[in-house]
Design a protein around this motif. Structure first.
Motif, short mmCIF file in Angstrom:
data_model
loop_
_atom_site.label_atom_id
_atom_site.label_comp_id
_atom_site.label_asym_id
_atom_site.label_seq_id
_atom_site.Cartn_x
_atom_site.Cartn_y
_atom_site.Cartn_z
N ASP A 269 -3.66 3.08 7.62
CA ASP A 269 -4.71 2.90 8.64
C ASP A 269 -5.60 1.68 8.40
O ASP A 269 -6.47 1.41 9.22
CB ASP A 269 -5.62 4.14 8.68
N HIS A 270 -5.45 1.02 7.26
CA HIS A 270 -6.37 -0.09 6.95
C HIS A 270 -5.62 -1.26 6.33
O HIS A 270 -4.60 -1.09 5.67
CB HIS A 270 -7.42 0.36 5.92
N GLN B 137 -10.61 -2.40 -0.62
CA GLN B 137 -10.70 -2.74 -2.04
C GLN B 137 -11.97 -2.11 -2.62
O GLN B 137 -13.05 -2.23 -2.05
CB GLN B 137 -10.76 -4.27 -2.20
N THR B 138 -11.84 -1.42 -3.73
CA THR B 138 -13.01 -0.88 -4.43
C THR B 138 -12.93 -1.32 -5.89
O THR B 138 -12.01 -2.06 -6.27
CB THR B 138 -13.04 0.67 -4.36
N THR C 91 -4.55 5.64 -2.76
CA THR C 91 -4.66 4.18 -2.57
C THR C 91 -3.53 3.67 -1.67
O THR C 91 -3.75 2.84 -0.79
CB THR C 91 -4.62 3.47 -3.95
N ALA C 92 -2.32 4.21 -1.88
CA ALA C 92 -1.18 3.77 -1.06
C ALA C 92 -1.30 4.30 0.37
O ALA C 92 -1.07 3.57 1.33
CB ALA C 92 0.12 4.22 -1.69
N LEU C 93 -1.70 5.58 0.52
CA LEU C 93 -1.75 6.19 1.86
C LEU C 93 -2.77 5.51 2.77
O LEU C 93 -2.57 5.43 3.98
CB LEU C 93 -2.07 7.68 1.74
N ARG C 94 -3.86 5.01 2.19
CA ARG C 94 -4.89 4.34 3.00
C ARG C 94 -4.35 3.17 3.79
O ARG C 94 -4.88 2.79 4.83
CB ARG C 94 -5.96 3.76 2.07
N LEU C 95 -3.28 2.57 3.27
CA LEU C 95 -2.74 1.36 3.91
C LEU C 95 -2.11 1.65 5.27
O LEU C 95 -1.86 0.74 6.05
CB LEU C 95 -1.72 0.68 3.00
#
Ligand SMILES: NC(=O)c1ccc[n+]([C@@H]2O[C@H](COP(=O)([O-])OP(=O)(O)OC[C@H]3O[C@@H](n4cnc5c(N)ncnc54)[C@H](OP(=O)(O)O)[C@@H]3O)[C@@H](O)[C@H]2O)c1
Length: 255
Positions: free
Chosen positions: A206-207, A213-214, A200-204
Motif C-alpha cells: 500500500d505504500h 522508512q523508520t 515491513t514487507a507487507l506495507r509495500l
C-alpha cells in the motif's frame, strides 16, 4: 507443449513442476548432474540423460536453466534448427542462443526459486523472442503457468529489473543472514524478528518504501546510532553495513 529442460537445479525443478501442472509434457530432463536429473525425471515420470549427445531433438521447446556463465558454453555445441530455445537468466542477452536456432529467446521468472519449496509463490514471467513465433510461444507458455503475471521485456529492461531484484531479494536476505549470526552470537532468538520482517514487507503493498522508512538513521538519533555501533564492535561485516546504510539513508531521505 512438449518440452525438454536442460539443467536440474532450482529453476529447472520449479518451472518443470509448473509446466507439468499446466498440462505440458516434459519429454526429457538433461543435466550434467545425473542424480538430480533422475530424481526430477522420476517425479515427472519422464526420461533423464546426462550427456548432451543424448538430447531428445523432437520436442517443441527447450528451456536452458543453468548458471548464467554456463549458457554460452552449452549454446556453443547445441544446434536445434527450427526449434524454440530459451534461457531463464535475468542478466544474459538472448543473443547468446543465436547460433542454436532461428527461434531463440528468454523466459525469465522474477522470483526467488528453490527446488525444496513445493508450493511455489506467484512468479511474474518476463519473456522475449527473436521473432514473433518464438515470442508468441513463450508468451503462451508463460500465461499457462503464471496467468496475469506475464510481460514482454527486452534485454535492457530485463537486466535493469534483475539489478532491482538482487537488491530487494538477495541483499535483503544477506542482511537477514548477518542479523541471524549476530543474534546467535549475542544469545538472541532471530525468530522473534519474523513479525517485524513480515510487517515491513507487507506495507509495500500500500505504500512506497520511501514513505514508510523508520528507525534511528532517518530520525537522526545520534546517541542511539553511537550505542548501536559500539554494540557491533565484534561484528565487523554488520557494523560496516550499518554505517554505510545509515549514511545513505541520511543523505537520501528526509524525515
Ligand atoms: N534460482 C532463482 O531464484 C532464479 C530466478 C530467476 C532466474 N534464475 C536463472 O536461472 C538459471 C539457473 O539458476 P538456478 O538457480 O536454477 O541454478 P542452480 O540451482 O545452481 O542449477 C544450475 C543447474 O545447471 C547445472 N550446471 C552448472 N554449471 C553447469 C555447466 N557449466 N554446464 C552444464 N550444466 C551446469 C547444475 O548442475 P550441478 O548440480 O552439477 O551443479 C544444475 O543442474 C540462471 O541463469 C539464473 O540466473 C534463477
Amino acid at each position: 507443449m512438449e518440452i525438454v529442460i536442460i539443467g536440474s537445479g532450482n529453476v529447472a525443478a520449479v518451472l518443470g513442476r509448473k509446466f507439468k501442472a499446466a498440462g505440458h509434457q516434459i519429454v526429457q530432463i538433461i543435466s550434467r548432474n545425473a542424480s538430480t536429473a533422475s530424481a526430477l525425471a522420476y517425479e515427472w515420470d519422464t526420461e533423464s540423460a546426462n550427456y548432451m549427445i543424448l538430447l531428445n531433438k523432437q520436442a517443441d521447446l527447450y528451456i536452458i536453466a543453468v548458471p548464467d556463465d554456463a549458457i554460452g558454453e552449452i549454446a556453443k555445441d547445441l544446434r536445434l534448427p527450427g526449434k524454440i530455445v530459451a534461457h531463464t537468466a535475468g542478466a544474459v542477452s538472448k543473443e547468446v542462443l543465436k547460433s542454436v536456432t532461428d527461434h531463440y529467446g528468454v523466459f525469465y521468472p522474477l522470483q526467488s526459486l528453490r527446488k525444496e519449496t513445493m508450493n511455489t509463490p506467484v512468479t511474474p514471467l518476463f519473456f522475449e523472442g527473436s521473432d514473433e513465433i518464438t515470442s508468441k510461444t513463450l508468451e503462451s507458455l508463460a500465461h499457462s503457468i503464471s496467468p496475469g503475471q506475464v510481460t514482454r521485456a527486452g534485454s535492457e529492461e530485463r537486466m535493469k529489473l534483475h539489478v532491482a531484484a538482487v537488491v530487494v531479494s538477495n541483499f535483503t536476505n544477506y542482511m537477514y543472514t548477518l542479523a541471524e549470526a549476530y543474534c546467535k552470537k549475542e544469545g538472541l532468538d532471530f525468530r522473534q524478528l519474523l513479525p517485524l520482517i513480515e510487517e515491513t514487507a507487507l506495507r509495500l503493498k500500500d505504500h512506497s518504501p520511501k514513505e514508510v522508512q523508520t528507525g534511528p538513521a532517518i530520525r537522526h538519533d545520534k546517541e542511539t546510532i553511537q550505542k548501536h555501533i559500539a554494540l557491533l564492535k565484534d561484528h565487523p561485516s554488520l557494523k560496516n553495513l550499518y554505517l554505510i546504510l545509515t549514511e545513505s539513508i541520511q543523505e537520501n531521505l528526509k524525515f
